[in-house]
Design a protein around this motif. Structure first.
Motif, PDB file in Angstrom:
ATOM      1  N   SER A  90       0.735  -1.265   0.007  1.00  0.00           N
ATOM      2  CA  SER A  90      -0.047  -0.080  -0.206  1.00  0.00           C
ATOM      3  C   SER A  90       0.742   1.213   0.046  1.00  0.00           C
ATOM      4  O   SER A  90       0.522   2.390   0.093  1.00  0.00           O
ATOM      5  CB  SER A  90      -0.835   0.018   1.226  1.00  0.00           C
ATOM      6  OG  SER A  90      -0.159  -0.082   2.463  1.00  0.00           O
ATOM      7  N   GLN A  91       2.072   1.153   0.193  1.00  0.00           N
ATOM      8  CA  GLN A  91       2.999   2.411  -0.105  1.00  0.00           C
ATOM      9  C   GLN A  91       4.263   1.777  -0.661  1.00  0.00           C
ATOM     10  O   GLN A  91       4.593   0.530  -1.143  1.00  0.00           O
ATOM     11  CB  GLN A  91       3.414   2.808   1.297  1.00  0.00           C
ATOM     12  CG  GLN A  91       4.081   1.737   2.235  1.00  0.00           C
ATOM     13  CD  GLN A  91       4.107   2.088   3.480  1.00  0.00           C
ATOM     14  OE1 GLN A  91       3.189   2.384   4.276  1.00  0.00           O
ATOM     15  NE2 GLN A  91       5.267   2.044   4.373  1.00  0.00           N
ATOM     16  N   SER A  92       5.195   2.797  -0.841  1.00  0.00           N
ATOM     17  CA  SER A  92       6.556   2.327  -1.472  1.00  0.00           C
ATOM     18  C   SER A  92       7.379   1.278  -0.601  1.00  0.00           C
ATOM     19  O   SER A  92       7.197   1.502   0.665  1.00  0.00           O
ATOM     20  CB  SER A  92       7.501   3.771  -1.972  1.00  0.00           C
ATOM     21  OG  SER A  92       7.644   4.366  -0.596  1.00  0.00           O
ATOM     22  N   ILE A  93       8.125   0.822  -1.309  1.00  0.00           N
ATOM     23  CA  ILE A  93       9.100  -0.055  -0.668  1.00  0.00           C
ATOM     24  C   ILE A  93      10.763   0.192  -0.833  1.00  0.00           C
ATOM     25  O   ILE A  93      10.990   0.655  -1.802  1.00  0.00           O
ATOM     26  CB  ILE A  93       9.115  -1.632  -1.073  1.00  0.00           C
ATOM     27  CG1 ILE A  93       7.620  -2.075  -1.300  1.00  0.00           C
ATOM     28  CG2 ILE A  93       9.864  -2.747  -0.694  1.00  0.00           C
ATOM     29  CD1 ILE A  93       7.102  -3.267  -2.125  1.00  0.00           C
ATOM     30  N   ALA A 106       9.030  -3.133  -9.356  1.00  0.00           N
ATOM     31  CA  ALA A 106       7.853  -1.949  -9.016  1.00  0.00           C
ATOM     32  C   ALA A 106       6.834  -2.114 -10.046  1.00  0.00           C
ATOM     33  O   ALA A 106       5.561  -1.746  -9.668  1.00  0.00           O
ATOM     34  CB  ALA A 106       8.742  -0.594  -8.991  1.00  0.00           C
ATOM     35  N   GLU A 107       7.063  -2.284 -11.003  1.00  0.00           N
ATOM     36  CA  GLU A 107       6.149  -2.574 -12.308  1.00  0.00           C
ATOM     37  C   GLU A 107       5.081  -3.722 -11.981  1.00  0.00           C
ATOM     38  O   GLU A 107       3.867  -3.311 -12.129  1.00  0.00           O
ATOM     39  CB  GLU A 107       6.782  -2.845 -13.728  1.00  0.00           C
ATOM     40  CG  GLU A 107       7.606  -1.707 -14.180  1.00  0.00           C
ATOM     41  CD  GLU A 107       7.852  -1.950 -15.789  1.00  0.00           C
ATOM     42  OE1 GLU A 107       7.472  -2.864 -16.316  1.00  0.00           O
ATOM     43  OE2 GLU A 107       8.855  -1.305 -16.102  1.00  0.00           O
ATOM     44  N   ILE A 158       9.617   1.154  -5.909  1.00  0.00           N
ATOM     45  CA  ILE A 158      10.860   0.770  -4.943  1.00  0.00           C
ATOM     46  C   ILE A 158      11.972   1.403  -4.999  1.00  0.00           C
ATOM     47  O   ILE A 158      12.710   1.745  -5.840  1.00  0.00           O
ATOM     48  CB  ILE A 158      11.154  -0.924  -5.457  1.00  0.00           C
ATOM     49  CG1 ILE A 158       9.930  -1.776  -5.430  1.00  0.00           C
ATOM     50  CG2 ILE A 158      12.471  -1.374  -4.571  1.00  0.00           C
ATOM     51  CD1 ILE A 158      10.402  -3.234  -5.791  1.00  0.00           C
ATOM     52  N   VAL A 159      12.256   2.128  -3.763  1.00  0.00           N
ATOM     53  CA  VAL A 159      13.246   3.094  -3.584  1.00  0.00           C
ATOM     54  C   VAL A 159      14.631   2.373  -3.316  1.00  0.00           C
ATOM     55  O   VAL A 159      14.579   1.550  -2.200  1.00  0.00           O
ATOM     56  CB  VAL A 159      12.831   4.233  -2.637  1.00  0.00           C
ATOM     57  CG1 VAL A 159      14.078   5.103  -2.625  1.00  0.00           C
ATOM     58  CG2 VAL A 159      11.614   4.605  -3.031  1.00  0.00           C
ATOM     59  N   ALA A 181       6.680 -11.117  -7.897  1.00  0.00           N
ATOM     60  CA  ALA A 181       7.103  -9.899  -8.504  1.00  0.00           C
ATOM     61  C   ALA A 181       8.778 -10.232  -8.888  1.00  0.00           C
ATOM     62  O   ALA A 181       9.151  -9.708  -9.949  1.00  0.00           O
ATOM     63  CB  ALA A 181       7.096  -8.782  -7.633  1.00  0.00           C
ATOM     64  N   ALA A 182       9.408 -10.867  -8.213  1.00  0.00           N
ATOM     65  CA  ALA A 182      10.943 -11.028  -8.628  1.00  0.00           C
ATOM     66  C   ALA A 182      10.874 -11.976  -9.894  1.00  0.00           C
ATOM     67  O   ALA A 182      11.672 -11.886 -10.755  1.00  0.00           O
ATOM     68  CB  ALA A 182      11.669 -11.839  -7.266  1.00  0.00           C
TER      69      ALA A 182
END
Length: 332
Positions: free
Chosen positions: A38-41, A65-66, A72-73, A280-281
Motif C-alpha cells: 500500500s506504499q513504496s518499498i 515495481a512495475e 521501490i526506492v 514480483a521477482a
C-alpha cells in the motif's frame, strides 16, 4: 465475608483474552497482507553507488515495481563488507516494506569471516529470489609476461612470489585468489583495496600481478587492450567471456567459485507478503529486457525450485566457510 472467583474461571477468562488478542493480531496481519503493498518499498543495497550490487538492485527494483504497482526506492547503506546495511534490514519491521539485495559476501562468506556478525543470514532472513550469479575472471596486465596459469604458477614459485589484489579482505575475489594459491602452490600475497576499481587500476599499472573480478568491470578493459583474462572461476565458462577457459578445465582440479545476488526480506515477514514479493521477482526475471540488462552485467540466471531456494543460503555458507577457514581470513 469476601468472595473469591474460582481459579478455573480466572484461567478460562485469561485464555479467552489471549485467544481474542491472537485473533485480532492474525486479523491485522491478514488485512495487511491483503493490502500489500500500500506504499513504496525500500530496497537496501549494503554497498556504495555504482557497485555491481547497486546496478543489479536498480535493475530489479524498477522491474519489480512495475509488477507490484508501487515504487521501490533503492537506498545505499555501505560499510563493513556489507554488514551495516544488511544488519539494518534484519532489525527493521518484518512488513515487506524493507528488503535487501544480498550477496555471496553478506549472506554466505560473512557468516564465517566475521567473529561477531550482527545478524544471522539464515535465521534473520527469508530469500525472495536468486537474481543470478557470475563467475569472476582472473585478469593480468595486457602486456604481462604471465600469459597462462602455468606462467603464473612458475612466477609464484620464485623467491618473493607474486601479489594479487581484491576489493577487500574476505571478498569473493580475495578467496578466489586464496583457492588458486591452494591449487597451484607458490607464494601469492594478497593486497586488499577499499573497493574493486582501485584494485583493477593497480593491476593495469602493474602494481599487483593479477586479480579476480566481475566480467562487467573487467571486460571493458580487456576489449580496450589494458587487461588480459587467463581464466574463469566458475564450473562452466562465463557467458560473457565464452573464449576464456575455466581454471578447472586448465588445471584438472576442482575450482567453482561464483559471486551471486539474492533478494531477502526479514524472517518474520507474513507468508502472503513473501509470496507477493517472490511473484514480483519471478515476473521481473522472466522479462527479456531485464534478462538482457543483467546479462550485460555478466549476471547469469539460475532458476531455483522452492526447495532449492530454501536451502541455497545454508549450502553456500558451508561451501565458503571451508575456504575462509583454509585461507585464514578473519575480520574482528
Amino acid at each position: 465475608m469476601a468472595r473469591y472467583t474460582p481459579l478455573s474461571i480466572l484461567l478460562h477468562k485469561t485464555l479467552a483474552i489471549a485467544a481474542s488478542t491472537c485473533l485480532l493480531a492474525l486479523s491485522a496481519t491478514s488485512a495487511h497482507a491483503q493490502d500489500y503493498p500500500s506504499q513504496s518499498i525500500r530496497m537496501i543495497v549494503p554497498f556504495g553507488p555504482g557497485t555491481s550490487t547497486d546496478t543489479v538492485a536498480r535493475i530489479m527494483a524498477n522491474a519489480m515495481a512495475e509488477s507490484l504497482g508501487k515504487t521501490i526506492v533503492v537506498e545505499n547503506k555501505a560499510g563493513a563488507g556489507g554488514t551495516i546495511g544488511t544488519e539494518q534490514v534484519a532489525r527493521t519491521p518484518a512488513d515487506g516494506y524493507t528488503i535487501v539485495m544480498g550477496t555471496v559476501g553478506t549472506h554466505a562468506i560473512n557468516k564465517t569471516l566475521y567473529k561477531k556478525l550482527g545478524y544471522d543470514p539464515v535465521k534473520d532472513f527469508v530469500p525472495i529470489g536468486l537474481v543470478g550469479q557470475t563467475p569472476t575472471l582472473l585478469v593480468v596486465k595486457a602486456d604481462s609476461p604471465l600469459r597462462s596459469l602455468s606462467d603464473l604458477a612458475t612466477a609464484a614459485a620464485k623467491p618473493g612470489g607474486i601479489s594479487f589484489g581484491s576489493a577487500g579482505n574476505g571478498t569473493s575475489g580475495h578467496l578466489a585468489g586464496e583457492l588458486l594459491k591452494l591449487r597451484l602452490g607458490g607464494e601469492m600475497t594478497h593486497v586488499p583495496y577499499k573497493e574493486g576499481g582501485m584494485a583493477v587500476t593497480d593491476v593495469i599499472s602493474g602494481q599487483t600481478q593479477f586479480m579476480f573480478y566481475h566480467p562487467a568491470a573487467t571486460l571493458p578493459h580487456i576489449k580496450s587492450g589494458k587487461l588480459r583474462a587467463l581464466g574463469s572461476s566458475g564450473a562452466t565458462r562465463s557467458a560473457s567471456a565464452p573464449d576464456v577457459p575455466t581454471i578447472a578445465e586448465q588445471t584438472g582440479k576442482d575450482f567453482d567459485l561464483v559471486a551471486w545476488f539474492m533478494i531477502y526480506t526479514p524472517a518474520a515477514t507474513p507468508t502472503p507478503v513473501i509470496e507477493t514479493l517472490q511473484k514480483a521477482a519471478r515476473a521481473a526475471l522472466s522479462n527479456q529486457d531485464v534478462a538482457a540488462k543483467l546479462g550485460n552485467q555478466g549476471i547469469e540466471q539460475r532458476p531455483l525450485t522452492a526447495e532449492e531456494l530454501r536451502t541455497f543460503t545454508p549450502d553456500e555458507i558451508s561451501k565458503w566457510a571451508e575456504l575462509v577457514t583454509q585461507s585464514g581470513a578473519q575480520i574482528d
